[in-house]
Design an enzyme around this catalytic site. Structure first.
Site, PDB file in Angstrom:
ATOM      1  CG  HIS A 215      -7.312  -7.660  -2.532  1.00  0.00           C
ATOM      2  ND1 HIS A 215      -6.157  -6.960  -2.284  1.00  0.00           N
ATOM      3  CD2 HIS A 215      -7.975  -6.975  -3.486  1.00  0.00           C
ATOM      4  CE1 HIS A 215      -6.106  -5.895  -3.061  1.00  0.00           C
ATOM      5  NE2 HIS A 215      -7.200  -5.867  -3.800  1.00  0.00           N
TER       6      HIS A 215
ATOM      7  CD  GLU B  55     -11.154  -2.315  -7.695  1.00  0.00           C
ATOM      8  OE1 GLU B  55     -12.392  -2.198  -7.857  1.00  0.00           O
ATOM      9  OE2 GLU B  55     -10.566  -1.997  -6.636  1.00  0.00           O
TER      10      GLU B  55
END
Length: 199
Positions: A9, A79
């Site tokens: 990202h 994550e």
């Protein structure tokens, strides 16, 4: 087998300042949105058979900005759970734990809803994600794209190559970049890493 594209990202305020950002759902910065948009030509130059994205907004917005459609949200792509180190920088951690290194030492325990993960636990999630990628290759034509997070994608790359999760330490990954995992003579390889078009 087709190629597997990894997209980290775009930049967030926390990634810019080096704070460990696991479950905290921070948005992209304007610079991060620009990083994502610059990847559009790279994505459009390939036939995409399937795309998966982490549930966190920084990854979902990146997927939207690079023009992915019919994206499947996959919680295995979230994550690393940093536990007690969520929101803390490496410099701050090393004040109390000199020489601390995430891929070797893991994290301090956190609250019950985010207790933290060891490298091996992250590796198990990466293995599950790669099993879904293999299923997608078998059922679709074209490349597969994963839009997710830096430390997780580094572990996933290690597992693609047959290395232990801690070997993710070898693969620095910048925000707003595209990487390509492939095969050569039937063996897994890195075919491109940290690719970012000119601004």
């Amino acid at each position: 087998m087709s190629d597997l594209f990894l997209v980290r990202h775009g930049e967030t305020e926390w990634s810019r300042s080096g704070r460990h950002t696991g479950s905290t759902d921070v948005p992209l910065t304007e610079r991060g949105r620009g990083e994502a948009r610059r990847l559009v030509p790279l994505i459009r130059s390939h036939r995409i058979g399937a795309a998966f994205v982490s549930p966190l907004q920084r990854a979902r917005e990146t997927a939207e900005l690079i023009g992915l459609h019919d994206v499947r949200v996959d919680t295995d792509l979230r994550e690393w759970d940093y536990g007690g180190y969520e929101g803390v920088t490496t410099v701050e951690i090393q004040r109390d734990r000199p020489g601390w290194f995430l891929f070797d030492d893991g994290v301090a325990p956190g609250p019950p809803d985010h207790p933290g993960e060891s490298p091996e636990q992250v590796g198990h999630r990466a293995d599950r994600a790669l099993a879904k990628v293999e299923a997608a290759f078998a059922n679709t034509e074209g490349c597969v794209v994963l839009v997710a997070h830096g430390h997780f994608l580094r572990v996933l790359t290690a597992r693609w190559l047959g290395l232990p999760p801690s070997s993710g330490a070898l693969f620095q990954l910048a925000t707003g970049t595209l990487s390509r995992l492939s095969t050569e003579h039937g063996r897994p390889v890195i075919a491109g890493w940290n690719i970012r078009p000119p601004a």
